[in-house]
Design a protein around this motif. Structure first.
Motif, mmCIF file in Angstrom:
data_model
loop_
_atom_site.group_PDB
_atom_site.id
_atom_site.type_symbol
_atom_site.label_atom_id
_atom_site.label_comp_id
_atom_site.label_asym_id
_atom_site.label_seq_id
_atom_site.Cartn_x
_atom_site.Cartn_y
_atom_site.Cartn_z
ATOM 1 N N PHE A 201 0.970 -1.398 -0.004
ATOM 2 C CA PHE A 201 0.060 -0.136 -0.092
ATOM 3 C C PHE A 201 0.940 1.135 0.047
ATOM 4 C CE2 PHE A 201 -3.295 2.886 0.900
ATOM 5 C CZ PHE A 201 -2.632 3.659 2.049
ATOM 6 N N ASN A 202 1.713 1.396 1.013
ATOM 7 C CA ASN A 202 2.894 2.485 1.136
ATOM 8 C C ASN A 202 3.451 2.687 -0.214
ATOM 9 O OD1 ASN A 202 1.870 3.202 3.664
ATOM 10 N ND2 ASN A 202 3.293 1.944 4.621
ATOM 11 N N GLN A 203 3.865 1.492 -1.033
ATOM 12 C CA GLN A 203 4.758 1.586 -2.149
ATOM 13 C C GLN A 203 3.927 2.468 -3.270
ATOM 14 O OE1 GLN A 203 5.485 -2.025 -3.719
ATOM 15 N NE2 GLN A 203 7.248 -1.599 -5.100
ATOM 16 N N VAL A 204 2.508 1.936 -3.484
ATOM 17 C CA VAL A 204 1.963 2.600 -4.517
ATOM 18 C C VAL A 204 1.656 3.896 -4.179
ATOM 19 C CG1 VAL A 204 -0.062 2.519 -6.038
ATOM 20 C CG2 VAL A 204 1.115 0.288 -5.190
ATOM 21 N N LEU A 205 1.253 4.536 -2.770
ATOM 22 C CA LEU A 205 0.853 5.642 -2.401
ATOM 23 C C LEU A 205 1.902 6.494 -2.683
ATOM 24 C CD1 LEU A 205 -0.890 7.455 -0.638
ATOM 25 C CD2 LEU A 205 0.391 6.795 1.422
ATOM 26 N N GLU A 206 3.104 6.177 -2.460
ATOM 27 C CA GLU A 206 4.409 6.935 -2.695
ATOM 28 C C GLU A 206 4.176 7.157 -4.287
ATOM 29 O OE1 GLU A 206 9.150 7.088 -2.927
ATOM 30 O OE2 GLU A 206 8.174 5.454 -1.510
ATOM 31 N N ASN A 283 -7.738 7.933 4.217
ATOM 32 C CA ASN A 283 -6.408 8.965 4.366
ATOM 33 C C ASN A 283 -6.227 9.463 5.822
ATOM 34 O OD1 ASN A 283 -5.790 8.992 1.675
ATOM 35 N ND2 ASN A 283 -7.094 10.547 0.929
ATOM 36 N N SER A 284 -7.486 9.625 6.504
ATOM 37 C CA SER A 284 -7.225 10.103 7.896
ATOM 38 C C SER A 284 -8.490 9.501 8.861
ATOM 39 C CB SER A 284 -7.070 11.632 7.968
ATOM 40 O OG SER A 284 -8.550 11.959 7.323
ATOM 41 N N LYS A 285 -8.432 9.763 10.037
ATOM 42 C CA LYS A 285 -9.396 9.319 10.938
ATOM 43 C C LYS A 285 -10.766 10.311 10.667
ATOM 44 C CE LYS A 285 -10.959 9.014 15.830
ATOM 45 N NZ LYS A 285 -10.658 9.627 16.999
ATOM 46 N N LYS A 310 -6.354 9.160 18.982
ATOM 47 C CA LYS A 310 -5.844 9.444 18.055
ATOM 48 C C LYS A 310 -5.480 8.299 17.199
ATOM 49 C CE LYS A 310 -3.709 13.882 19.884
ATOM 50 N NZ LYS A 310 -2.309 14.700 19.961
ATOM 51 N N LYS A 311 -5.010 7.109 17.685
ATOM 52 C CA LYS A 311 -4.788 5.588 16.940
ATOM 53 C C LYS A 311 -5.679 4.700 16.873
ATOM 54 C CE LYS A 311 0.044 6.478 18.640
ATOM 55 N NZ LYS A 311 1.332 5.823 19.037
ATOM 56 N N LEU A 312 -6.971 5.144 17.409
ATOM 57 C CA LEU A 312 -7.715 3.889 17.312
ATOM 58 C C LEU A 312 -9.333 4.449 17.246
ATOM 59 C CD1 LEU A 312 -8.647 0.956 17.931
ATOM 60 C CD2 LEU A 312 -8.770 1.482 20.499
ATOM 61 N N VAL A 334 -2.042 3.723 10.874
ATOM 62 C CA VAL A 334 -0.738 3.119 10.158
ATOM 63 C C VAL A 334 0.418 3.904 10.952
ATOM 64 C CG1 VAL A 334 0.275 2.427 8.085
ATOM 65 C CG2 VAL A 334 -2.140 2.340 8.278
ATOM 66 N N LYS A 335 1.218 3.153 11.411
ATOM 67 C CA LYS A 335 2.594 3.726 11.809
ATOM 68 C C LYS A 335 3.347 4.627 11.254
ATOM 69 C CE LYS A 335 6.458 2.423 14.711
ATOM 70 N NZ LYS A 335 7.325 1.579 15.062
ATOM 71 N N ASP A 336 3.671 5.820 11.720
ATOM 72 C CA ASP A 336 4.339 6.809 11.222
ATOM 73 C C ASP A 336 3.568 7.525 9.756
ATOM 74 O OD1 ASP A 336 6.351 6.590 12.964
ATOM 75 O OD2 ASP A 336 7.290 4.985 11.574
ATOM 76 N N THR A 337 2.102 7.223 9.979
ATOM 77 C CA THR A 337 1.286 8.015 8.971
ATOM 78 C C THR A 337 0.265 8.506 9.360
ATOM 79 O OG1 THR A 337 -0.135 6.268 8.278
ATOM 80 C CG2 THR A 337 2.160 6.338 7.105
ATOM 81 N N SER A 338 -0.916 9.230 8.578
ATOM 82 C CA SER A 338 -2.106 9.712 9.138
ATOM 83 C C SER A 338 -3.121 8.717 8.707
ATOM 84 C CB SER A 338 -2.545 10.999 8.655
ATOM 85 O OG SER A 338 -2.274 11.027 7.273
#
Length: 836
Positions: A201-206, A283-285, A310-312, A334-338
């Motif tokens: 997921f992060n690969q294609v997001l970048e 993309n965000s909560k 903030k995380k759950l 997702v860790k280190d992301t929003s």
């Protein structure tokens, strides 16, 4: 008529060299070719121009175009691919950028050869990183690392080369097909065993957020790695733009269109049944919460929040205990992301609603804000009733007035800024306006507080330099009026309007004050006299507000006779008469008396009123006659009987009066610029057509010329130009051409000749255009609107403000729930004529 062109410097037969701050074109064989590109040039036309100027063989070579493009600071540059009509327009717009001395266009020449993919002119094919199976960047309009002119098809060998590259990277692609992602360590993302999912997921997001392009040659780095600064949007570079197109719209106020965008639909929203799925990413909560609300509204179900941090986020059905409904959703960051991902989901609902409520718990003001945000940006005057209707049409629920209003206020805050913070931002906004538009006038009045370096806002006055200069060519008439502010804080907006030679409103000055009173009106008029205009013999038209009456009579403010002449609005005056006597017949007689152009007619109507009601006559005589009837005016009003010119602009600002004060100031700037641009063009066109007068006067004179043709004329003195002119109805008037007067009084009142003077001029072969005042000429009209507004620089380039912090007075804040109460005093003017 030739099409305007823009000079562009074209470089070819060299190589692009890029540093961290600049882009250059180098090479011993570099050729520089100046081009003259039409302002409406298309991409294909630009390609043809380059082929023609450079004599490059289009059958053997293709062209890749790269423009040297500035970043927001104007001190750094980045390569910008010119690949279609839109990018050509963006490149040509650089001519308006102060930091750009010339437009530089770099050309790469690509050999078309079916046996090899060799390149000439320093060109190399641009590929995505080696671990991707994409041969070239796809900009959405075909392959290229830049815009390649497709004059011939690519050979079969090139296609096969692409296939070989695809085979080499096939293993990497299989991992990337699942979702968007970026290759990172396993420890970065681990949510319930979905580590591999997040890597892909992060690969294609970048990849989505910016394909990093680099040429495989040390001397040619045109990579698109994100810098600290990014390329400008298509708006003019380094300039502050209007928050909404409606700020600049002066005619079709509803003709602004924006597209509605919902962020969370970028990613998969579930399966075909509309349910959520495990692994679904947002993309965000807030995007996840919005999706859950819309899902519940469409399903006519409600949920409760079990846990939220903030995380759950954990949600479950509102009827879980009552009906044993299993519906539950759990998502984690997702860790280190929003990003938020659903890691547990049980659905759909098994409970059933026996009946549907008129409202829905999840249909809150935040969701309404998201729904109407695009609508508010397109039309900030959108009514609460229209918002309720829009929600009903979309979701089938009838929301309350308060909820719709809260949603509108949230949308306004997101689009135009916070109401409280807006007062703090005002000084810096004005400094930004004055930076690019020197000569603007801003006057502050604040109160001291017990807090250090802080003052309470009381009043602010502003007038733009273009208005100050243009008013010198307007009629010496000014209309003033006040109107309420409807935002979070109470207050009054005071405005001063002039009138141009075409009988159109001319915005002159504005002020935000705590209210309408003697002190505020005296301060406003003093600011105009001291900072805006020192013209004498100005006629000021207003209602009979005690504060205005006192300020106009104060000899120390510069508005007393003979420096200025006060006249009252007949619409307000007749309304006051109607309120007092409640007689529509007498009200009509008062209006006839006010509009009478001769003393004889005026006295006739006044005598009629006296015979009907002597008390009414005494009420009228208590008001000095020089204030209201045309017959006693002396030509000060130019026929303007009401404050309509200021009230018209009040109606234009009606929606803006519910915005934060900083947005209101911006609206006055952008809308005045639109007025000036449109009317400046009209004036220029009429000058070019050799039209001597404005359309308003042309129409009036044309009608009077026709009327003059049927009149009988008797000459008494050819030296002094004395005539008796008899109209078709048998009325006789005396005309004196030397003194430019007629006993009908209309020439003095309006400033252009009456039909009697025109008839006398035709009899003596005199040019009647000499009797038209200079304010009505096309030259004067053009000079009125000729001054320019200049674009406001971006906020990061505004001067630093180191003054005191301005805060709003807390007592001016509106409190209370429900529909806001109107503070306007209604009278019979608010009732349509003829309606009881």
């Amino acid at each position: 008529m030739s099409v305007p062109t823009i000079p562009v410097t074209c470089y070819y037969n060299g190589e692009i060299s890029r540093s961290k701050t600049d882009v250059e074109y180098e090479g011993s064989g570099t050729v520089i070719e100046p081009l003259e590109v039409p302002v409406d040039c298309t991409f294909q036309q630009l390609i043809d121009i380059i082929y023609l100027k450079t004599t490059i063989d289009k059958r053997r070579f293709k062209l890749v175009l790269i423009c040297k493009y500035p970043l927001r600071s104007g001190k750094k540059f980045q390569p910008y691919p010119v690949r279609d009509d839109s990018s050509v327009r963006q490149m040509l717009n650089l001519v308006n950028t102060p930091t750009i001395e010339e437009i530089e266009l770099y050309v790469k020449v690509v050999r078309v050869n079916k046996q090899s993919n060799q390149s000439v002119g320093g060109h190399v094919d641009l590929y995505v990183r080696d671990n991707y199976n994409v041969s070239q960047i796809d900009y959405g309009c075909g392959h290229s690392g830049g815009p390649i002119a497709d004059n011939e098809p690519i050979g079969d060998d090139e296609d096969s080369a692409d296939e070989e590259r695809n085979d080499e990277n096939a293993e990497d692609v299989d991992d990337a097909d699942e979702c968007d992602g970026d290759d990172e360590d396993d420890e970065d993302v681990e949510v319930d065993g979905h580590a591999s999912f997040f890597r892909s997921f992060n690969q294609v997001l970048e990849n989505e957020q910016g394909i990093y392009v680099s040429a495989h040659a040390p001397s040619c780095d045109v990579s698109n790695h994100p810098d600290d600064e990014t390329l400008d949007e298509p708006s003019p570079i380094n300039y502050h733009v209007s928050p909404t197109p409606q700020f600049e719209n002066v005619e079709n106020l509803d003709n602004a269109v924006t597209s509605c965008w919902t962020p969370w639909v970028q990613h998969a929203t579930g399966n075909s049944s509309g349910e959520f799925v495990i692994g679904q990413v947002f993309n965000s909560k807030s995007d996840l919460q919005e999706a859950a609300k819309i899902y519940s509204i469409k399903a006519h179900q409600e949920y409760v929040v079990v846990a939220s941090s903030k995380k759950l986020l954990v949600l479950r059905c509102k009827k879980a205990e009552e009906c044993n409904c299993p519906w539950k959703l759990r998502a984690m960051i997702v860790k280190d992301t929003s990003l938020f991902v659903i890691n547990k989901y049980t659905g759909p609902h098994t409970c059933v609603n026996p009946c549907l409520n008129r409202d829905h718990h999840q249909l809150d003001s935040q969701l309404i804000c998201t729904h109407i945000k695009a609508l508010i940006q397109a039309q900030f005057t959108l009514s609460v009733a229209a918002i309720q209707a829009s929600v009903m049409e979309k979701w089938g629920y009838q929301i309350s007035y308060r909820k719709a209003l809260d949603g509108k206020h949230k949308a306004i805050r997101q689009l135009f800024g916070d109401f409280s913070h807006s007062y703090t931002e005002l000084p810096r906004l004005f400094s930004g306006i004055e930076q690019s538009n020197p000569g603007c006038v801003v006057v502050w009045k604040t109160c001291e507080t017990n807090m250090p370096n802080t003052e309470i806002f009381q009043r602010v006055f502003w007038s733009f330099k273009a208005s100050i200069e243009g008013f010198q060519h307007c009629h010496p008439v000014m209309s003033i009026d006040g109107t309420h502010l409807y935002g979070k804080y109470k207050g009054k907006l005071l405005i001063a309007m002039g009138c141009d030679g075409n009988n159109q409103l001319f915005p002159l000055a504005f002020a935000i004050t705590e209210g309408e009173n003697t002190n505020s009106w005296a301060w406003f008029l003093a600011c105009i006299r001291n900072k805006v205009t020192q013209r004498t013999r100005i006629c000021v038209i207003s209602d009979r507000h005690p504060g205005i009456m006192a300020a106009m009579a104060d000899p120390h403010l510069g508005w007393a006779v003979p420096f200025a002449y006060h006249r009252i609005c007949m619409r307000h005056f007749a309304s006051n008469f109607m309120t007092r006597f409640k007689d529509k017949l007498m009200k009509n007689l008062v209006c006839r008396a006010a509009l009478a152009s001769t003393e004889r007619k005026f006295k006739k109507h006044m005598n009629t009123i006296g015979r009907i009601n002597s008390e009414a006559l005494q009420w009228l005589e208590a008001v000095p006659f020089e204030l209201w009837p045309l017959a006693q005016d002396g030509g000060r009003r130019y026929g303007l009987m009401t404050t309509n010119i200021s009230e018209v602009f009040n109606s234009v600002l009606k929606g803006a009066r519910s915005l934060p004060v900083a947005a209101l100031v911006q609206l006055t700037f952008f809308r005045l610029n639109s007025y000036f641009v449109a009317r400046r063009e009209v004036g220029a066109n009429r000058l070019a057509s050799l039209e001597q007068f404005t359309p308003y006067v042309d129409a009036q004179i044309q009608a009077r010329v026709v009327k003059a043709g049927s009149m009988q004329i008797v000459l008494y003195d050819h030296v002094k130009g004395l005539f008796h002119v008899k109209s078709r109805r048998g009325r006789t008037h005396r005309v004196n051409l030397i003194e430019k007067i007629c006993t009908c009084g209309k020439t003095l009142i309006y400033g252009f000749p009456c039909s009697h003077i025109i008839s006398a001029c035709q009899h003596r072969c005199v040019d009647f255009r000499l009797f038209v005042e200079g304010y009505y000429t096309t030259k004067s009209y053009y000079d009125t609107w000729a001054p320019l507004f200049y674009p406001i620089f971006n906020e990061d380039e505004w001067p630093l403000y180191d003054g005191t912090v301005i805060v709003a007075l807390e007592s001016m804040r509106r409190f209370g729930s429900g529909r806001p109460k109107s503070t306007r005093l209604h009278n019979e003017m608010d009732v349509r004529e003829g309606k009881t």
